[in-house]
Structures are given as C-alpha cells and as structure tokens.
Design a protein around this motif. Structure first.
Motif, PDB file in Angstrom:
ATOM      1  N   GLY A 168       4.038   1.455  -0.506  1.00 40.57           N
ATOM      2  CA  GLY A 168       4.905   1.796  -1.492  1.00 40.57           C
ATOM      3  C   GLY A 168       4.619   1.298  -2.798  1.00 40.57           C
ATOM      4  O   GLY A 168       5.354   1.600  -3.708  1.00 40.57           O
ATOM      5  N   HIS A 169       3.688   1.174  -2.947  1.00 35.96           N
ATOM      6  CA  HIS A 169       3.316   1.051  -4.925  1.00 35.96           C
ATOM      7  C   HIS A 169       2.099   1.934  -5.018  1.00 35.96           C
ATOM      8  O   HIS A 169       3.018   3.307  -5.387  1.00 35.96           O
ATOM      9  CB  HIS A 169       3.355  -0.462  -4.857  1.00 35.96           C
ATOM     10  N   ASP A 170       1.205   1.548  -5.429  1.00 37.39           N
ATOM     11  CA  ASP A 170       0.288   3.102  -5.426  1.00 37.39           C
ATOM     12  C   ASP A 170      -0.635   3.589  -4.600  1.00 37.39           C
ATOM     13  O   ASP A 170      -1.229   4.364  -4.519  1.00 37.39           O
ATOM     14  CB  ASP A 170      -0.259   2.526  -7.022  1.00 37.39           C
ATOM     15  N   GLY A 171      -0.669   3.184  -3.386  1.00 36.69           N
ATOM     16  CA  GLY A 171      -1.145   3.877  -2.284  1.00 36.69           C
ATOM     17  C   GLY A 171      -2.813   3.556  -2.575  1.00 36.69           C
ATOM     18  O   GLY A 171      -3.436   4.722  -2.149  1.00 36.69           O
ATOM     19  N   PHE A 223       0.419  -0.951  -0.209  1.00 36.70           N
ATOM     20  CA  PHE A 223      -0.387  -0.032  -0.053  1.00 36.70           C
ATOM     21  C   PHE A 223       0.904   1.315   0.281  1.00 36.70           C
ATOM     22  O   PHE A 223       1.035   2.263  -0.567  1.00 36.70           O
ATOM     23  CB  PHE A 223      -1.149  -0.057   1.475  1.00 36.70           C
TER      24      PHE A 223
END
Lengths: 538, 729
Positions: free
Chosen positions: B335-338, B333
């Motif tokens: 680190g990637h696209d939230g 969540f």
C-alpha cells in the motif's frame, strides 16, 4: 613528421605573406579550381591520400554546386577570403562537405563545434589550443594552452597565435602544426570553422559572443584568416546583431528523394538488393522526413528485417523474390512509420520474456489472471493517485461535482439523460475542446479531493468484499491517506505526473497527468477500479 | 524572538524530568519553568465545527510494555547487554543475508549487461583501432556513418519508486568497473536546468579524470582516454533515474556525446520506469542518437519473495514476526511505497523493538543453534525471576506440561526450533506450488502465520489435526477459501510434467522432515513410473490440462490426488502458526501498534497537537493554571493556532489580529496591573508592545503557520481571509 622542413621554408613563406597582403578581395575565379595540390604534407587525420575532384564530388552526392561555390569563395592557395556562412537544415551535409573540401585542398583549418564547446571559454580555448597546437595531456593536467574567458582576451590571444608562427618560425615546440604552414601547398591561410553557430544564441553570453565571431574578420585585420560559419539558422538570424560585413552565404537545401536514394546507395555491398529495398521504403518515409540521419536510423533495422528471409545476402533478387521480401516487410513498415523510438530487447532471455505473456494468456484461461498486466510496480495509493490525476486532467473541473457526488457517480448517467439537447451539445463541444487541448492542469486540492472521493467509494465496496476473507478489515483508507503527498512526489519523479507553476508556499503549483488512457486503464484494472464510469466522454 | 518578556533558561532539574517521557521540547527556553507537574487536559469545548478536540491523554503503548518488562524481570544491566548483543548479532546476520539475496537476484542481469556492453563496445570500435590523434582531433571523423548512435541499455526498474534501484545501479556500476570498464554514475541532480550541460559534463569528468581541470571540456575526456591505461575500455555512463533528469539538458548531453561517440566509446545505462519515458522526455533528434536495448530488473515482488524466503521463512535468526506484524508489513509494502528498503527498515524496527522489549529475547539466537548445549547452558544461567516470567508467558500458560524447571524451558525451546523447521519446510513446499499459480510467497506467509488457521488449543491440536487428516484421506477439504486451500487444489490440477518438477523440489525442501520425505520419495517413484508409461503419449501432447487428463487417465489423477493429500497432510501436521507454539514470544515479534507508530509518523497531526497544547511540553508557570485560557506568554504561533480554532474554513485576518492583539495585550494587564491603569491600556498600548511590534509578531506567526502547512495565504479573490488547510487531526 616533417618538422625539419620548418626553417628552410621561411623565405617562401615571406613571399606568400607579402602576396597575401593585397587588399582583401576574394578571387572569384580561380584557374584550376579543382586541381588537387601536387604535394602535401600530412595534415592530421584528414590527410590519408590525395583525392581527385571527382572523388570529392562522388563522396557528396548532389552537393556539387555547393562545393564549387565554396571552393570559389575559399579561393586558390594563400588568397584571402571573405567570411562564409554555410547554412541549411539539419543533416544536409554542411559539416561533412567542409571537412571533405579541406581534406581535398589540404589546408590548415581550426574546427570548433559550438555544441561540444558549449560555453565561450571552452570555445575560445578550443580554438587557441588548435592554433597553438597544444595537446591536453596528463603531464599538463589536461589544461588548455591559455586560459581565456573574456572575449577581449580571446581577440588578443588569437591575434598572437596567428602571428606567432611568423615571428618565431623556429619554435620547435610548435612543430606539430606550424610545419604545415611551411609545407608547400598548404599555404599560410588558416581557416577557422565554427560549426553549429546557431547554438550560441541560446548561451548566457550569446549576445556578446555571436557579434564577436561575425566581426572577427574586421577585428583581427589579418588577411591570413578565413572564417567559415556553419549554421542551421538562416543568415538573417545573425545580421541584425552584428552590423559587420555580411558573410557570403551558401545555402544547403534539403535533399530530394533522388538525392536521398544516391546517398543511401553509396556504400552498399549488394547494390541491387538495397535498391529494391529503397524502392519500397524511401517514398513513404521521405514524405515524413527528408533528414538523412533520421531516415538512416529507421532504415537500418528495417533493412535487417528485409533481409531476414534471405540466406545469402549477396544474391541479386528477382521479381518473385522482391515480392516475397516485400510481403515480409510490409507489417513492420506501418508499425515503424508510427514509431519514433524503439527499445529492442537485447538478450534471448528478454525476448523470451516478451513472448511468454502471450502464451501464458492462452494457457491461463482458467485462472483469474489479468490479461494485460501493468508492468510496473506501484503501491495501491499511488495507483489511486494516478487515476485521480488522470481523471483530473481529463475531465473538466466543472463536472467534478456531478461525477463525485455522495453516490460516487453511480447516478451520473441519469443526470445526463435529463439534460437538454442544447446543453448536451455544449458539453460535447467542451469535451472536444478538452481533448484537443490535451491533458489539463489541476491544482493539488482538486487532485486530493478526487482521490478522497474515489478511495472512499472504493473502500466501501472493498470492505464488504473483504469482510469474509478477514484480510485487513480495518479501513484501508487510513493506509491510503497517510502519505499521499509522498506518493505524489514519487509519481512526479517517475514522470507520470508533471508539476508546473511556481514552487513557492503559495500552493499555486499545478499538476498535469502525463499518462495515456491505456496506461490509466491498466492501472485501474489492477485495482478493480471502474475508470470508464468516471471518464467524461461525449 | 520570544514574545514573552521572560526568556530565562530553565533550571536543570526540570529538564531532566522532562527528558524522561518526552524528548521534544522545541519552545523550552522561552518560558519560565514550573516545578510542579502539570495535568493534561483537553483543549476546550467544541464551539466551531473545525475545532480540534484533543484526547485527554495520548495512549502510550511503549510505556505499557516497558512497564511489563520492568515488572517482570530484573532488568539488570547484564541481561540488557545480552539482549543488545543478541540484537547486533541477529541483525548483522539478517543484514548480510538480505544483501546476499539481493545480489543473487541481480547477478544474471549484471552479467547480461556486461555482455551487452562488450558487444556494443566492439561494434563501436568496428574493428579498426583509432589512433590517438584521431581521437583527439576536434572535428568529426569522416566515416560513412550517417547517424552516430550511442548504445543505450534501458533498464526497466519495474517500480515507480526508485529508491531500491539506486543501490542496484551502484552495484551494477561496481560490477562493470570490476570487469574493466570506465564507469561514471551521473545523478539526476547533474542534469538540472540551472547548471545546464556544464553540470553533467563536470560530474562526468570529475568521476573519470583524476586531476580534471575546472573547465568541463570534452577534449579533456578524449585526451584522458588516449592515455595508455585508459585506452580501449568502454566508457559507461550510468544514469539511474532518467525520469528525473531535465529533458532538455539530457538531450543536449546526448547530442554532444553523439559527436564524440566514434572517437570515445561512450555507452549509456539508464534506469527507466517504462520504455515510454525516453519518448516523453527527449526530443526526437536526441532520441535518434540512442540505440536502445531493453533489460529488466527483477520486480519488487520477486525481490520481496526472495527476502521473505531467506529471512522470515528459514528459521535461522532467532527472530520472527507474528501474523499481525506480517500482515502489517505486507500492507505497508503493497500500500505504501513498495520498496524493499522500506520493508527492510520495517523489519529492522521490529527487530529493535523485539529485542528491546522482550526480556528473554537474547535466548533467540541460541534457539536456532543446532548445538543445544549452549541453549541449555543459557537456560540454566537464568535467574529465577526470568524463569518465572518465561513460564508465565501466555503461550506457555496455554500449554499444560510444564513443571517450570530450567530443563523444561530448554526443552521447550528446542521443540520450538524443530517445529519451526518443519513449518518452514512446508511453507517452502507451498511456495513451490504457488510459483505455478502466481501466488506470492508473501501472501502465503501471511496466511500461514495466522493463528486462526488452527483455532484450537495447542494441547490437543495434534489429535484434531490427525482426525482432519483422516477426513482428508476421503478427499474432503475443510480449508475453505484461503490461499493454502487454493494451493492444495492447484496440486490436483497440475500437469504431470510440472508435478514431477514439483516433487523434485519438495524432496529437497523436506530433506530434514523425515516422515514426509519418505512419502515424497515414494510418490516421486510412483509418478516417474507412471510417467515413463505415458511417456510416448505425453510427448505428443502439449501439457494442456484437458488433453492430459484424457490421455494420462486415471494414473495421473490419482497421482495428483496423492500429492495433494500429501501436501494437505503436511499443512495440517506441521504448519502450526508460530503464535501457537510454546515460548514463541521469545523469538516472535507481535506488537503491531508499536511498529506502526514508529514507521508511519503522522507529522501534521503532531504539529497540530503540539501547537494546541504547547503548555504540556513547556510546563511553564505562567500558563499552567488554566489551559483553556490563552495566556499571553504562550508562543505566538500557538496562540494564533488556538485562536484559529474559533474560525471556520476561512479566517478573517482582521478578526484574527484583533483577538491576537487582545490576547497578547492582556499580558501587560496581568503582568503590570499596578503600573498602568486599566483604562489606559485599552487606548494605548504599552511602550514595549507597540502596535507595530504586535503586527510583526502576528505576521511572523501567520507565516509560521503557513510554513507548517496549516493555513494558506489570502487569495486575490478574498484578500482579507486566510484559508485553513488542515482540519481535524
């Protein structure tokens, strides 16, 4: 409304028609130029009550000469006119003058704004609909009276539409507007007003439509049509492509400061108060812009601010009060001078949200809260990418090697010191040039290279710190790299980075960072990235 | 298309064989099938530094777990069906909960926007109703407004990624429609430069006017508005991601609408990431027509916290995640696209995997049911194999007291439920503290699920914890560093007023936890009495900590201390990570690797691997003999990519072509050694494989590699070199 007047008036119309069949010649002098028509039938919404010439001039401050000129061009009732071109900068009162003049004269006109009618077809059909008094309703499927896509069709249909009331005066379907033609005082001239003509130039078929419009008088060969063009562009912009008779041009100059004062004073309840307000704001702002609309949007909120200390808005301010109000307004003045566009919080909750950070900042001194937080959520890799993009836009590409060597730029200061004075000067010049140019563009590879550099450097330091915490000791690099391109497209979508160049497989797309340094610093702070270390400065 | 002369469709038995372990067979039809299974081998030596060494066999974790499942239980269709049913029930419950939570979060904002829209509408009408003729008149109305502005709600999405918000804006639209406004949802696609302004107007008309004509004319809209049933309602245009619109078109659109806004009450609702967006996107003469108000959506973290609370903390679904998975999902969540959507997707995948892999997972739905009859009934119905499996679960082996009977399983499961309930109450209490300190529930959750939190054997942890509790009474804290320790510390420093609020919340959360509930009540009364004593002073002082401790003196300190001790006690007694509980495997998903591989596919790696060892997928007879040797019947692109491994960053096209040609021509040599003499083949290619056709194949393969993103075309500087883009896996 006065539909039954239609038939009896036909003879009168014939008479006027024959009189108007005289050679096309504008009557330059009309005897009673400013006398209002004695009696006029209702004319759509413009016909509220008869107005006097003084009313007209009072409505439009400092447009007297233009109004008189236009009245002269348009001539007395039923006299043919040469095409007229009204031009001048934006928001100099061209359209409103025309509308008011027609309201004053009570004559029939057809209005089409080339902004609303953004394509030839819509323009043509709008004109025809008004001429034929066609109304779009649900019953007719909101369709227009005639389908008209081509210019040649338009000319034919227009000619038909102009002649129709004459050939078939009793057509009851057309009562709505043909009656006006029969009404006394209206005359049988129909004026076609084309607004925002300059926009046609950017249409796909603009080069066909524009000459057509300007040659309309020649093409139609009907003296009963007056053509009026309203344009922001100079007349020169059109002549080259028409080759027809030049319209009479009327120039609307920009308003002067006094004009602006008069305009803004027009509808004020408390004249004295507003005048004192204008005495403060008008001078500085009119140096920035003389456009009425821009000034109006700025003045509205400012005046509200100005009146804030006042309990009673109707009171006449004395000197002391004026001073007090000025002091109140002063801080907002400079702020709004620098601001193009403000987004005001609407509800009380939002207002409270705006204010809380300040209080929270004071109170949370003990905590390790970041003082100016980034107010937008981004994933960590997106933040790194954004910073990389910012760096790539700001720093010259030649310095990348120096900034992002194996040590992660930690010894770049040493290097700078070693360089000679002249090379330093050269670099200074280059840096200045870069700043003047704004953010530079960069290819994807450079972005990814910088991204990889800064993430690998950050990884080393972060992993050491996090080791004891036991929070995900396993390399976060894997996390960051896995979908950098996806993140990049997210950032592009959010307009933080913009893409340019062609989108082919060649990969020559270039990117540019759109964020300012403030934002970049905030982002960097949120991931504890030493941005300033990597920024190339003089 | 196929380079190989053999393009016979494969025999069906092979197809069946291969589908079992691999669904991907892109080049299947191109090669002759081979009945024997081929061994997988690494692709060659490392001669160049850019060469990819493939692992001998890819780790197949699903297979392993499948093996576990199949070895343990009789996977009869009945239980599989039960698991499927359980999954459907559980997920539908979770799904509805998620939806409820998200709507609840946005409810306030929706009401606010509606209120704003009504007020703006009234302001637009400015008291006087417009006559239908006025509205339909083609020219601007002569009112005294100098610059006509369109009321605009700028809704800050607080997230760079807009996926989550699309749904929100849709719901907002529905909400406003329900309240009687006309709604048009315009997408950023409608504002593309290609269609110009006609595109967005057409979309606008199509959504509002039922039988709109093909010309997108504003006069249609004004006529439509004059219909009695449409009249006197605001027309709200929702643009959910303004950033992606073409600025020029949007500006045109705004200018156009500003000509109409005093006839047609148009109101904008725009989703933006930052307030600066509009300034960057639009020119000033369009901006001046916007009268912008700001609204803020809940931040993704807020949404996430609400979701975690509703779905993961409250034990009502019979599905939970272990520490590793929680940490993975948190990092995914953050680190990637939230986005909440990706979180939910990850959760769903975890759920799917859990129910498909865990033989006993169907018991999960009953674990959380208060009515234990069902649970016991189900336990009784278990076949012996499954029962044995249950008591062989690692968590159960760790526990001592099982006589391996069906009742024990039932007991164990209902114990599990009770423990989970207590656990969730404590988490919620911690969360309330965290709200004061801006610590996210997600983080608390991750830490609370960490089995290292109680590194003790579950059998005697209670005793140990009791002992620790005694330590605590003397004021010692032996949680170091972690968030929970930090939270306990926070309680010590809370000002009295916040403490009272906190205790109120605690008493709600601990209602079902009788032992603690009493203590909370007690503490509440103590605090209230001390508060009333200090009430007068308290009012005068701001809640600042220093002044607090000065004036409130010992009482509040001791009250804070008591509260902290209570919290610590709760943590020690009840905050047992789920992975330390008996039978947790039944409801807890822990296999992070599966989730990771399912969520984060690695397409580029897979493309490269597939190109390198296409034979393992194709299993043709012609190339299977020796994998290191490139067989001419292999697919061109695969041959080319293998050849490219011999090169460095840059590949000389000439060399590449020559090696490709020789590889391809060696076919003919092998295939038809009798027809052509070995001499002639070097000099002259066979008629079927002319130079031109080889070149064409070469070109196509290069293009395919380029499209796959593995190489880049020659640049102007080096016209006869292509550049390799992807290195390594």
């Amino acid at each position: 409304m006065a539909g039954d007047e239609g038939t009896p008036q036909t003879p009168a119309r014939r008479v006027t028609r024959s009189s108007s069949a005289t050679p096309l010649k504008p009557s330059l002098v009309s005897p009673n130029l400013l006398s209002p028509p004695t009696h006029a039938p209702p004319l759509e919404s413009l016909s509220t009550e008869p107005m006097s010439a003084d009313d007209l001039l009072a409505l439009l401050p400092s447009r007297k000469s233009q109004i008189l000129e236009f009245l002269r061009v348009i001539g007395p009732l039923n006299s043919p006119m040469l095409p007229a071109l009204l031009y001048g900068g934006p928001s100099t009162g061209k359209t409103i003058t025309i509308l008011h003049v027609f309201r004053f004269l009570r004559r029939r006109f057809v209005y089409a704004s080339c902004r609303s009618c953004y394509s030839p077809r819509i323009l043509f059909e709008t004109v025809l609909n008004q001429l034929l008094c066609h109304r779009r309703t649900r019953e007719n499927g909101y369709s227009s009276a005639k389908r008209c896509e081509r210019a040649s069709d338009f000319v034919n249909l227009l000619r038909d539409a102009l002649i129709r009331p004459k050939t078939a005066p009793g057509d009851e379907k057309k009562t709505f507007c043909s009656k006006e033609g029969h009404g006394d005082g209206i005359g049988e001239m129909i004026y076609l007003v084309f607004d925002n003509v300059e926009l046609i130039r950017s249409w796909d078929k603009g080069s066909e439509v524009l000459p057509l419009l300007f040659r309309m008088a020649d093409v139609l060969k009907t003296p009963a049509v007056g053509l009026i063009y309203i344009s922001r562009a100079m007349p020169d912009a059109y002549y080259s492509m028409t080759g027809s008779v030049e319209p009479i041009s009327i120039y609307f100059p920009d308003y002067t400061v006094d004009d602006l004062h008069n305009i803004f004073m027009r509808n004020q309840v408390n004249q004295k108060l507003y005048s004192s307000f204008l005495s403060i704001v008008l001078k500085p702002y009119s140096r920035v812009t003389k456009r009425v609309d821009e000034l109006a949007t700025v003045f509205d909120p400012l005046f509200k601010k100005y009146c804030e200390p006042l309990a009673d808005l109707s009171l006449v301010p004395d000197e002391a009060m004026k001073r007090k109000l000025f002091d109140h307004l002063q801080p907002h003045l400079t702020a709004s001078l620098n601001e193009i566009f403000t987004v005001t919080p609407w509800s009380l909750v939002e207002v409270a949200k705006e204010r809380t950070p300040k209080r929270g900042h004071v109170r949370k001194l003990c905590g390790k809260e970041v003082f100016s937080e980034l107010d937008i959520h981004m994933s960590t890799s997106a933040k790194y990418l954004l910073i990389s993009a910012f760096l790539a836009s700001r720093n010259p590409a030649t310095l990348d090697a120096a900034l992002f060597d194996s040590t992660g730029g930690s010894n770049n200061r040493k290097r700078k010191r070693k360089s000679t004075q002249t090379s330093l000067d050269q670099q200074d010049d280059m840096a200045e040039e870069i700043l003047m140019k704004g953010p530079g563009t960069f290819p994807l590879e450079r972005l990814l290279a910088i991204f990889q550099c800064i993430t690998s450097v950050m990884d080393c330091s972060v992993e050491e710190e996090q080791f004891e915490d036991g929070v995900l000791a396993e390399g976060s690099n894997v996390w960051l790299m896995s979908d950098a391109l996806l993140q990049l497209s997210t950032l592009c979508n959010a307009n933080f980075i913009c893409k340019s160049g062609n989108f082919q497989l060649e990969g020559s797309t270039r990117y540019r960072s759109m964020i300012d340094e403030d934002m970049a610093l905030k982002v960097a702070r949120s991931i504890n990235f030493p941005l300033s270390k990597y920024l190339y400065r003089r | 298309m196929s380079p190989s002369p053999i393009s016979i469709p494969p025999s069906s038995p092979i197809a069946d064989d291969t589908t079992d372990d691999n669904v991907l067979q892109p080049f299947f039809v191109l090669h002759k099938a081979l009945p024997q299974k081929c061994q997988r081998k690494a692709a060659g030596s490392t001669r160049t530094r850019r060469k990819i060494d493939l692992p001998h066999s890819s780790p197949k974790s699903p297979e392993k777990s499948d093996a576990v499942a199949s070895s343990v239980g009789p996977n009869d269709a009945n239980h599989e069906r039960l698991r499927l049913e359980a999954f459907n029930m559980t997920w539908s419950k979770i799904d509805t909960t998620i939806k409820e939570v998200l709507t609840r979060i946005h409810r306030n904002l929706f009401a606010e926007v509606h209120q704003w829209a009504l007020e703006s509408f009234l302001a637009l009408k400015s008291g006087k109703p417009r006559h239908a003729l006025e509205i339909q008149s083609p020219y601007p109305l002569l009112d005294n407004v100098i610059c006509r502005q369109i009321p605009t709600a700028m809704i800050l999405t607080k997230n760079a990624e807009f996926v989550d918000d699309m749904l929100t804006f849709q719901e907002l639209g529905e909400h406003l429609k329900y309240k009687g406004c006309h709604i048009a949802n315009l997408l950023s696609m409608d504002f593309c430069a290609k269609d110009g302004i006609a595109g967005c107007l057409r979309s606008l008309l199509r959504q509002l006017v039922v039988d709109a004509p093909d010309t997108a004319d504003m006069s249609v809209l004004s006529s439509w508005y004059c219909e009695p049933e449409n009249y006197d309602h605001p027309v709200i245009i929702v643009i959910d991601d303004m950033e992606r619109c073409s600025g020029a078109i949007l500006a045109d659109f705004i200018r156009l609408l500003s000509e109409w806004v005093n006839k047609l009450p148009v109101i904008f609702i725009m989703g933006v990431a930052t307030t600066d967006t509009a300034k960057k996107l639009l020119p000033s003469d369009a901006l001046q027509h916007l009268q912008a108000s700001k609204f803020t959506l809940g931040s993704p973290l807020e949404r996430m916290n609400a979701l975690v609370e509703a779905v993961l903390v409250k034990p009502s679904f019979g599905f939970n995640i272990g520490h590793n998975v929680a940490v993975f999902m948190r990092n995914y969540f953050l680190g990637h696209d939230g986005t909440v959507i990706s979180f939910v997707r990850a959760l769903k995948l975890a759920c799917v995997k859990h129910f498909s892999m865990e033989p006993l997972s169907f018991l999960g739905i009953d674990v959380c049911d208060e009515n234990e009859v069902f649970l016991h009934g189900k336990c009784d119905a278990l076949p012996d194999t499954l029962l044995k499996y249950a008591f062989n679960l690692p968590s159960c082996k760790r526990g001592k007291d099982c006589k391996n009977s069906r009742d024990d399983l039932g007991e164990g499961l209902s114990d599990l439920r009770k423990l989970l309930k207590a656990w969730s109450s404590v988490i919620l209490c911690l969360c309330e503290v965290g709200k004061n300190n801006k610590i996210q529930l997600l983080d608390i959750f991750c830490e609370a699920t960490d089995p290292a939190l109680s590194s003790l054997d579950p059998s005697n942890h209670k005793l140990e914890r009791l002992f620790n509790g005694q330590n605590l009474a003397e004021g010692r804290l032996d949680f170091k560093g972690g968030l929970i320790g930090q939270l306990v510390h926070t309680v010590r420093e809370l000002p009295l007023s916040s403490l009272i609020e906190l205790l109120d919340l605690w008493s709600i959360h601990t209602e079902e936890l009788y032992e603690v509930h009493g203590e909370v009540r007690e503490l509440q009364s103590v605090v209230k009495s001390s508060n009333s004593g200090n009430n007068l002073k308290e009012r005068q002082i701001d809640c600042h900590k220093m002044s607090m401790s000065l004036c409130a003196g010992r009482t509040s300190l001791s009250v804070n201390g008591k509260a902290a001790a209570l919290l610590d006690n709760m943590v020690r007694k009840f905050l047992m990570p789920i992975e330390c509980l008996c039978f947790h495997e039944i409801i807890c998903f822990r296999n992070v690797d599966i989730l990771q591989s399912a969520l984060i596919g690695n397409p580029r790696r897979n493309i490269q691997v597939d190109l390198m060892k296409s034979t393992t997928y194709i299993k043709c007879s012609c190339c299977s003999s020796n994998e290191n040797v490139l067989s001419p019947t292999m697919h061109d692109t695969s041959v080319m990519y293998n050849l490219a491994q011999e090169h460095g960053d840059l590949i000389n096209l000439q060399d590449w072509y020559q090696s490709f040609k020789s590889t391809v021509l060696s076919t003919n040599k092998l295939k038809s050694p009798l027809q052509h003499s070995p001499m002639s083949k070097k000099v002259k290619s066979s008629p079927s494989e002319s130079e031109a056709s080889i070149q064409a194949r070469f070109c196509r393969a290069v293009i395919e590699l380029q499209i796959a993103g593995l190489i880049r075309m020659p640049s102007k500087r080096r016209p006869d070199f292509v550049q390799r883009v992807a290195f390594g896996l």
